[in-house]
Motif scaffolding. Structure first.
Motif, mmCIF file in Angstrom:
data_model
loop_
_atom_site.group_PDB
_atom_site.id
_atom_site.type_symbol
_atom_site.label_atom_id
_atom_site.label_comp_id
_atom_site.label_asym_id
_atom_site.label_seq_id
_atom_site.Cartn_x
_atom_site.Cartn_y
_atom_site.Cartn_z
ATOM 1 N N UNK A 197 0.828 -1.208 0.000
ATOM 2 C CA UNK A 197 0.000 0.000 0.000
ATOM 3 C C UNK A 197 0.863 1.259 0.000
ATOM 4 N N UNK A 198 1.868 1.282 0.895
ATOM 5 C CA UNK A 198 2.732 2.457 1.006
ATOM 6 C C UNK A 198 3.544 2.661 -0.270
ATOM 7 N N UNK A 199 4.066 1.570 -0.850
ATOM 8 C CA UNK A 199 4.890 1.672 -2.059
ATOM 9 C C UNK A 199 4.070 2.199 -3.227
ATOM 10 N N UNK A 200 2.901 1.591 -3.474
ATOM 11 C CA UNK A 200 2.080 1.996 -4.616
ATOM 12 C C UNK A 200 1.561 3.415 -4.437
ATOM 13 N N UNK A 201 1.090 3.727 -3.227
ATOM 14 C CA UNK A 201 0.573 5.070 -2.961
ATOM 15 C C UNK A 201 1.678 6.108 -3.104
ATOM 16 N N UNK A 202 2.863 5.775 -2.580
ATOM 17 C CA UNK A 202 3.992 6.702 -2.668
ATOM 18 C C UNK A 202 4.373 6.968 -4.115
ATOM 19 N N UNK A 203 4.406 5.896 -4.922
ATOM 20 C CA UNK A 203 4.763 6.059 -6.331
ATOM 21 C C UNK A 203 3.749 6.951 -7.036
ATOM 22 N N UNK A 204 2.455 6.663 -6.848
ATOM 23 C CA UNK A 204 1.408 7.451 -7.514
ATOM 24 C C UNK A 204 1.475 8.921 -7.109
ATOM 25 N N UNK A 205 1.568 9.154 -5.794
ATOM 26 C CA UNK A 205 1.543 10.526 -5.286
ATOM 27 C C UNK A 205 2.789 11.297 -5.697
ATOM 28 N N UNK A 206 3.959 10.708 -5.472
ATOM 29 C CA UNK A 206 5.193 11.458 -5.697
ATOM 30 C C UNK A 206 5.531 11.593 -7.180
ATOM 31 N N UNK A 207 5.103 10.638 -8.002
ATOM 32 C CA UNK A 207 5.300 10.809 -9.446
ATOM 33 C C UNK A 207 4.460 11.979 -9.955
ATOM 34 N N UNK A 208 3.188 12.025 -9.533
ATOM 35 C CA UNK A 208 2.324 13.147 -9.936
ATOM 36 C C UNK A 208 2.838 14.460 -9.368
ATOM 37 N N UNK A 209 3.263 14.449 -8.105
ATOM 38 C CA UNK A 209 3.803 15.664 -7.498
ATOM 39 C C UNK A 209 5.073 16.132 -8.189
ATOM 40 N N UNK A 210 5.879 15.187 -8.644
ATOM 41 C CA UNK A 210 7.104 15.542 -9.372
ATOM 42 C C UNK A 210 6.759 16.276 -10.663
ATOM 43 N N UNK A 211 5.772 15.746 -11.400
ATOM 44 C CA UNK A 211 5.332 16.395 -12.639
ATOM 45 C C UNK A 211 4.793 17.793 -12.345
ATOM 46 N N UNK A 212 3.980 17.899 -11.285
ATOM 47 C CA UNK A 212 3.395 19.193 -10.906
ATOM 48 C C UNK A 212 4.486 20.177 -10.488
#
Length: 315
Positions: A197-212
């Motif tokens: 849960x933490x790995x997948x959520x972290x990837x989704x959130x931080x990848x999008x945040x990186x783009x933003x």
């Protein structure tokens, strides 16, 4: 979903057990839900009816409105039923379905926000290349990928959660079947499931945040080079509105999902969840669109057409 546990139903504790708060909260939430429906469905209708709004930015806005409508509808009606008639029981399969659809739409919103930031970057930093960069095909692909990521993320997390055994308490300390709240009930070893849960959520959130972050970094650099005071204020205002919503959305997501269940405060989770399940979907049409002159003009145009079609003319 096949149930290999002793639990056939879950009991949602809801926001509060205080009887004197049930009706006031029901009234507040039904008003929020109605505003959410009217705002988001109204925005989709305006964009469909007015050809001037058939642009990449409004294409993403229409999808954002659809997603906000869907994931608010996944949670809010059950919450209102619990407040009004005390219906707090949810079946095993219904809980899994609610968890799945909520995870889908929340993840799609995550990537749509990143796509909108990229669209803003192209519009502000490379305006001469905007038409050739943000084509219909590019917009469609970004949106399809967002939905695909949502379905994949939800599938993995729901299967991961419901592969655990639930043989003790069936009381979910939440107002809907959220992943950490349900996972906390498991009587089996959930360490590996939490890591997933933490790995997948972290990837989704931080990848999008990186783009933003990268998009807005270049946007702010471009804004600082603008000599026109009016252009500077307009660009800054647009960025500020987007960043406020991004902060609310990602702030609550980080609080909810990027920590082990042993560190969760269920009361804090409930308050945070109210923001991203009910308040943010209500505010998004206002923050992104209703302050926009193009949307206001489109609304006036549609309203005038409606008046004439009903045979009512106001001078």
């Amino acid at each position: 979903m096949e149930n290999n546990t002793e639990v056939s139903d879950f009991i949602l504790l809801g926001l509060t057990n205080a009887p004197e708060l049930q009706i006031p909260l029901f009234v507040i939430f039904i008003l929020i839900y109605l505003i959410t429906l009217l705002g988001n469905l109204g925005m989709i209708t305006l964009i469909l009816l007015d050809s001037r709004l058939h642009t990449p930015m409004y294409f993403f806005l229409s999808n954002l409105s659809l997603v906000d409508f869907c994931y608010s509808s996944t949670v809010t009606p059950k919450v209102m039923a619990g407040l009004l008639i005390g219906d707090k029981v949810i079946s095993y399969n219904a809980c899994a379905a609610q968890m799945f659809f909520f995870a889908v739409f929340a993840t799609v919103e995550n990537y749509l926000l990143a796509s909108m930031a990229y669209d803003c970057y192209i519009a502000v930093c490379k305006p001469l290349h905007y038409a050739t960069t943000m084509t219909t095909g590019v917009c469609a692909h970004l949106t399809i990928v967002s939905y695909a990521c949502g379905i994949l993320n939800a599938s993995v997390n729901v299967v991961d959660t419901f592969s655990l055994s639930f043989c003790m308490s069936s009381v979910v300390h939440h107002f809907f079947c959220d992943i950490p709240a349900v996972m906390a009930l498991s009587c089996s070893d959930k360490h590996f499931s939490e890591l997933i849960l933490i790995f997948i959520s972290s990837f989704n959130v931080f990848f999008a945040l990186f783009v933003i972050f990268i998009s807005y970094l270049f946007i702010f650099i471009t804004i600082l080079k603008i000599k026109s005071g009016e252009g500077y204020q307009k660009a800054l205002s647009t960025c500020a509105s987007h960043l406020v919503t991004v902060s609310l959305f990602y702030g609550t997501v980080i609080i909810m999902y990027l920590q082990p269940s042993s560190h969760h405060s269920m009361d804090t989770d409930k308050i945070a969840s109210v923001f991203y399940t009910m308040v943010i979907p209500m505010l998004n049409p206002v923050v992104y669109s209703l302050r926009n002159k193009e949307v206001k003009n489109a609304f006036k145009k549609v309203a005038e057409k409606a008046k004439y079609s009903l045979g009512v003319v106001y001078k």
